[in-house]
Design a protein around this motif. Structure first.
Motif, short mmCIF file in Angstrom:
data_model
loop_
_atom_site.label_atom_id
_atom_site.label_comp_id
_atom_site.label_asym_id
_atom_site.label_seq_id
_atom_site.Cartn_x
_atom_site.Cartn_y
_atom_site.Cartn_z
N THR A 16 0.83 -1.20 0.00
CA THR A 16 0.00 0.00 0.00
C THR A 16 0.86 1.25 0.00
N GLU A 17 2.00 1.21 0.68
CA GLU A 17 2.91 2.36 0.66
C GLU A 17 3.51 2.57 -0.73
N CYS A 18 3.80 1.49 -1.44
CA CYS A 18 4.28 1.62 -2.83
C CYS A 18 3.24 2.34 -3.68
N VAL A 19 1.99 1.93 -3.53
CA VAL A 19 0.91 2.56 -4.29
C VAL A 19 0.79 4.04 -3.93
N LEU A 20 0.90 4.35 -2.63
CA LEU A 20 0.82 5.74 -2.18
C LEU A 20 1.94 6.59 -2.77
N ARG A 21 3.16 6.04 -2.78
CA ARG A 21 4.27 6.81 -3.34
C ARG A 21 4.03 7.12 -4.81
N TRP A 22 3.48 6.14 -5.54
CA TRP A 22 3.19 6.39 -6.95
C TRP A 22 2.10 7.43 -7.09
N LEU A 23 1.05 7.33 -6.29
CA LEU A 23 -0.06 8.29 -6.38
C LEU A 23 0.40 9.72 -6.07
N GLU A 24 1.41 9.86 -5.22
CA GLU A 24 1.90 11.17 -4.83
C GLU A 24 3.01 11.69 -5.74
N SER A 25 3.39 10.91 -6.74
CA SER A 25 4.46 11.33 -7.64
C SER A 25 3.94 12.35 -8.65
N PRO A 26 4.81 13.20 -9.21
CA PRO A 26 4.39 14.25 -10.13
C PRO A 26 3.69 13.69 -11.37
N GLY A 27 2.65 14.35 -11.79
CA GLY A 27 1.96 13.98 -13.02
C GLY A 27 0.82 13.00 -12.88
N VAL A 28 0.66 12.38 -11.71
CA VAL A 28 -0.41 11.39 -11.53
C VAL A 28 -1.77 12.09 -11.46
N ARG A 29 -2.73 11.55 -12.17
CA ARG A 29 -4.08 12.11 -12.17
C ARG A 29 -5.08 11.04 -11.74
N LEU A 30 -6.04 11.46 -10.93
CA LEU A 30 -7.10 10.55 -10.50
C LEU A 30 -8.17 10.49 -11.59
N VAL A 31 -8.49 9.29 -12.02
CA VAL A 31 -9.49 9.09 -13.06
C VAL A 31 -10.85 8.84 -12.43
N ARG A 32 -10.88 7.94 -11.46
CA ARG A 32 -12.12 7.63 -10.73
C ARG A 32 -11.76 7.39 -9.27
N VAL A 33 -12.59 7.87 -8.38
CA VAL A 33 -12.41 7.61 -6.95
C VAL A 33 -13.77 7.33 -6.35
N GLU A 34 -13.89 6.18 -5.75
CA GLU A 34 -15.14 5.82 -5.07
C GLU A 34 -14.99 6.15 -3.59
#
Length: 575
Positions: free
Chosen positions: A521-539
């Protein structure tokens, strides 16, 4: 006719017993040469095994020394108030070290501060040859001889001087370590400074012999597995470019003794191509956790993580457990060890008067109170002096401190630690420091994890450099369940719908880490917080508590890192 030609002295190199070494160590106010300052310089000049001179002085950093640093080094503001500034000390040290080879334990750290000081006061950066005893130890020692490369560990093997985070004492210990390592290097035919530098960089015979194992390895992101003759995994790694990374194990760039040993045993390299670097990172963690390759040191035993539990009973208490259950209790974690969990529990006990006995008690228990009640640190519910409702106030405060707001615990322990430091009761202050850091770091980590694991489904995308492609990931309850790369120009809706439709189904369990390991989960968080990441859908929503531990962790990391990262590389295990 052929004639023998005698080499010149320059070609032969400079014998090590004729080299003048200046072994030095710095104490600083932190870990960044750009933000922090030197508080002490210690150096020992040696040649041929004999000490030629010593240099030692405190340095006024020009700013208050953080309490965490004072606890670590024993150097206080009062000690440096009459000390010279670095501008006065630097010329004397540079003269002391002129024409010598510099030696330091984790030289990159000390040299970064030395170079910053030279730049600030108009001196050219040091151009001396440099020997790093950490790098040398990694080349010469096995894990059986030394579990890590900390100066304290090597000093116990080779020195009668005990390093204590004071510059001159640590420099003296490093001298002994240097001499022992040079003697060890001599058995490999290393007799000159030039040979020493080449020895550290040269690949081993086994590395050269096994280069064919990298043949046919594809490029692109993925996971690689070194296997022995029976097909058992020896080591698992990941890379954004499998071919380049695997080839690196057979070159001079790979200097870790344990990994060189692993290469000698390996008979094949198996690769698993992945769509994205994040997928490779997650697959690596899962493979290490399941296969437990013996040459991996990190992430092998996720099941050994422990939790701090606020029990669900009339008079709750803090208990260390290995399993999170759906039982209505409060949890803080995961911790890497029971000792870290106990430190966090002690931090909470220092601030909140919870009972510390292990018996299950009720309003009708009726037994004598322990000493903590007499000290005002427990309301003695066992003796009937505190009702369930009165005790519930403390239990609620503990749960809030564990899950939502760490301010009260942080403020109370920080004030106590500063008072102990001023009274020069450093061992007690150090114990409080450890407790506070363990509590704050884990609390901040759990709050970040819970913010993501509470989201049933999230789809996020990041642009791939060049070509207009996008990396797209589907995450459910903090678990990566699907990954793909959408080509440039493709319509995103059907691509995303296909990824979501084929994604792994997740049934979340109890606790903050509901569907995946904390590291994943921390790996996923680091990627989500990296520059350029955009949220497409969030439930659902994605947020952190306003009074959360994250802001306090930043303060802890700024000052406390001197203990764990004062020598950023020296504590890495020999591999």
């Amino acid at each position: 006719m052929k004639y023998a030609v005698q080499g010149t002295l320059d070609e032969l190199g400079t014998p090590l017993d004729q080299i003048t070494f200046v072994v030095f160590d710095l104490e600083t106010t932190g870990v960044s040469a750009d933000e922090h300052a030197i508080t002490e310089i210690g150096a020992v000049k040696v040649r041929g095994g004999e000490v030629l001179g010593e240099f030692g002085t405190l340095v006024d950093p020009g700013a208050p020394i953080p309490p965490f640093i004072s606890v670590l080094t024993g150097i206080t503001d009062a000690m440096v108030v009459t000390a010279p500034r670095i501008g006065s000390v630097l010329p004397s040290f540079l003269e002391f070290a002129a024409g010598t080879t510099l030696v330091a334990h984790n030289a990159g750290f000390d040299l970064s501060f030395l170079k910053a000081a030279c730049a600030a006061h108009g001196y050219p950066p040091p151009a001396h040859p440099v020997v790093d005893t950490v790098v040398l130890a990694r080349r010469l020692l096995t894990r059986d001889e030394a579990p890590n490369c900390k100066l304290s560990t090597l000093a116990r093997l080779f020195s009668g001087n005990e390093p204590c985070h004071r510059a001159l004492a640590d420099a003296r210990a490093t001298v002994d370590v240097l001499h022992a390592l040079l003697e060890r290097a001599g058995s490999f035919g290393v007799a000159t400074l030039e040979e020493l530098k080449g020895f550290v960089r040269a690949p081993s015979a086994e590395q050269r012999r096994k280069r064919h194992l990298a043949d046919g390895v594809p490029s692109g992101p993925g996971v690689y597995v070194f296997e022995d003759g029976r097909g058992d995994p020896l080591y698992v790694g990941k890379s954004t470019n499998l071919r380049n990374r695997v080839r690196g194990y057979f070159t001079a760039s790979e200097t870790r003794p344990r990994i060189r040993e692993m290469v000698g045993i390996a008979e094949r390299v198996r690769t698993i191509a992945c769509a994205t670097p994040l997928e490779a990172e997650v697959r690596e963690l899962r493979l290490i956790g399941s296969a437990k390759p013996r040459y991996n040191r990190r992430s092998r035993f996720p099941e050994r993580m422990v939790w701090l539990k606020l029990t669900d009973e009339p008079f709750p208490r803090l208990s260390i457990v290995r399993e999170v259950k759906d039982d209505g209790a409060g949890y803080l974690g995961p911790f890497g060890s029971a000792r870290a969990a106990d430190d966090a529990r002690a931090a909470l006990h220092e601030t909140i008067p919870l009972r510390q006995c292990t018996d299950r008690i009720t309003p009708r228990t009726g037994r004598p109170a322990c000493a903590l009640a007499g000290m005002g640190r427990c309301g003695a519910p066992c003796e009937g002096r505190q009702s369930v409702e009165e005790y519930a106030v403390h239990a609620a405060a503990a749960r809030r401190a564990m899950e939502v707001d760490a301010t009260a615990v942080f403020s109370a322990i920080e004030a106590r630690m500063e008072r102990l430091s001023l009274e020069q009761r450093y061992e007690e202050a150090a114990a409080d420091r450890d407790r506070l850091a363990s509590y704050i770091r884990t609390s901040a980590r759990m709050q970040r994890l819970r913010a993501l694991t509470s989201i049933p489904e999230m789809v996020a995308a990041a642009p791939v450099t060049g070509g207009g492609a996008w990396e797209i990931h589907v995450v459910r309850h903090g678990r990566l369940v699907s990954a793909g790369v959408m080509p440039g120009g493709a319509h995103p809706v059907p691509f995303v719908d296909a990824l979501v439709a084929t994604a792994e189904t997740v049934v979340p369990g109890p606790g903050p880490v509901a569907a995946a390991g904390a590291e994943e989960t921390e790996c996923v968080l680091r990627w989500l917080e990296s520059p350029g990441v955009r949220l497409v859908r969030v439930e659902g929503g994605w947020s952190l508590p306003i009074g959360g531990a994250g802001r306090l962790k930043a303060r802890i990391d700024h000052a406390y890192q001197a203990r764990e990262q004062h020598r950023p590389r020296e504590g890495r295990p020999l591999r």
